[in-house]
Write a protein that holds these residues in place. Structure first.
Motif, mmCIF file in Angstrom:
data_model
loop_
_atom_site.group_PDB
_atom_site.id
_atom_site.type_symbol
_atom_site.label_atom_id
_atom_site.label_comp_id
_atom_site.label_asym_id
_atom_site.label_seq_id
_atom_site.Cartn_x
_atom_site.Cartn_y
_atom_site.Cartn_z
ATOM 1 N N TYR A 14 7.387 -12.819 14.342
ATOM 2 C CA TYR A 14 6.514 -12.588 13.197
ATOM 3 C C TYR A 14 7.342 -12.011 12.063
ATOM 4 O O TYR A 14 8.226 -11.196 12.290
ATOM 5 N N GLY A 15 7.030 -12.419 10.838
ATOM 6 C CA GLY A 15 7.754 -11.893 9.700
ATOM 7 C C GLY A 15 7.121 -12.308 8.393
ATOM 8 O O GLY A 15 6.059 -12.932 8.355
ATOM 9 N N GLY A 44 6.488 -14.110 0.408
ATOM 10 C CA GLY A 44 5.421 -13.148 0.639
ATOM 11 C C GLY A 44 4.434 -13.560 1.714
ATOM 12 O O GLY A 44 3.602 -12.760 2.138
ATOM 13 N N ASP A 45 4.500 -14.803 2.181
ATOM 14 C CA ASP A 45 3.602 -15.270 3.241
ATOM 15 C C ASP A 45 4.002 -14.656 4.575
ATOM 16 O O ASP A 45 5.179 -14.571 4.907
ATOM 17 N N SER A 46 3.014 -14.215 5.338
ATOM 18 C CA SER A 46 3.254 -13.739 6.702
ATOM 19 C C SER A 46 3.208 -14.941 7.626
ATOM 20 O O SER A 46 2.232 -15.682 7.635
ATOM 21 N N VAL A 76 16.664 -9.374 7.848
ATOM 22 C CA VAL A 76 16.261 -10.709 7.392
ATOM 23 C C VAL A 76 16.995 -11.749 8.232
ATOM 24 O O VAL A 76 18.206 -11.667 8.409
ATOM 25 N N ILE A 77 16.251 -12.704 8.758
ATOM 26 C CA ILE A 77 16.843 -13.806 9.506
ATOM 27 C C ILE A 77 16.606 -15.102 8.742
ATOM 28 O O ILE A 77 15.654 -15.216 7.964
ATOM 29 N N VAL A 96 13.366 -14.957 6.532
ATOM 30 C CA VAL A 96 12.183 -14.248 7.005
ATOM 31 C C VAL A 96 12.581 -12.818 7.336
ATOM 32 O O VAL A 96 13.506 -12.585 8.110
ATOM 33 N N GLU A 97 11.856 -11.857 6.741
ATOM 34 C CA GLU A 97 12.095 -10.444 7.042
ATOM 35 C C GLU A 97 11.249 -10.073 8.253
ATOM 36 O O GLU A 97 10.028 -10.143 8.211
#
Length: 109
Positions: free
Chosen positions: A66-67, A56-58, A88-89, A81-82
């Motif tokens: 950014y994700g 949930g962290d940006s 998602v990567i 990371v979405e």
């Protein structure tokens, strides 16, 4: 008379090397306080951030992507990371450098 002047000049030029050593130590100390120490402090902050990552962290990756963190695999040291809805990567945990909210708050001050 000439030999006396030459010997006096040689004695003066062969003075103590202590001032040179002190100057070298001073240069190293300046480099330590202005270059090496701040870099070590910054690396310690990044490691603490990476160890405190949670879903949930940006975040911002090392490549500038950014994700939002979706999953962290501690065994392989990878982070999912979405970057867009449904995209998602997977990146190495060591390449997640910044918290987006914290960096934006720092810029707004």
């Amino acid at each position: 008379m000439n030999t006396t002047l030459i010997l006096a000049a040689q004695a003066a030029s062969q003075g103590s090397s202590m001032p040179m050593i002190i100057m070298m130590v001073a240069i190293f100390a300046i480099m330590w306080f202005f270059m090496i120490r701040p870099q070590q402090k910054r690396q310690k902050e990044i490691r603490a951030f990476q160890n405190a990552l949670s879903a949930g962290d940006s975040v911002v990756t090392g490549g500038g992507i950014y994700g939002i963190v979706k999953h962290i695999d501690i065994t392989t040291n990878k982070v999912d990371v979405e970057i867009a809805r449904g995209v998602v990567i997977t990146v190495d945990k060591n390449y997640v450098f910044a918290n987006v909210q914290a960096s934006q708050q720092g810029q707004n001050k």
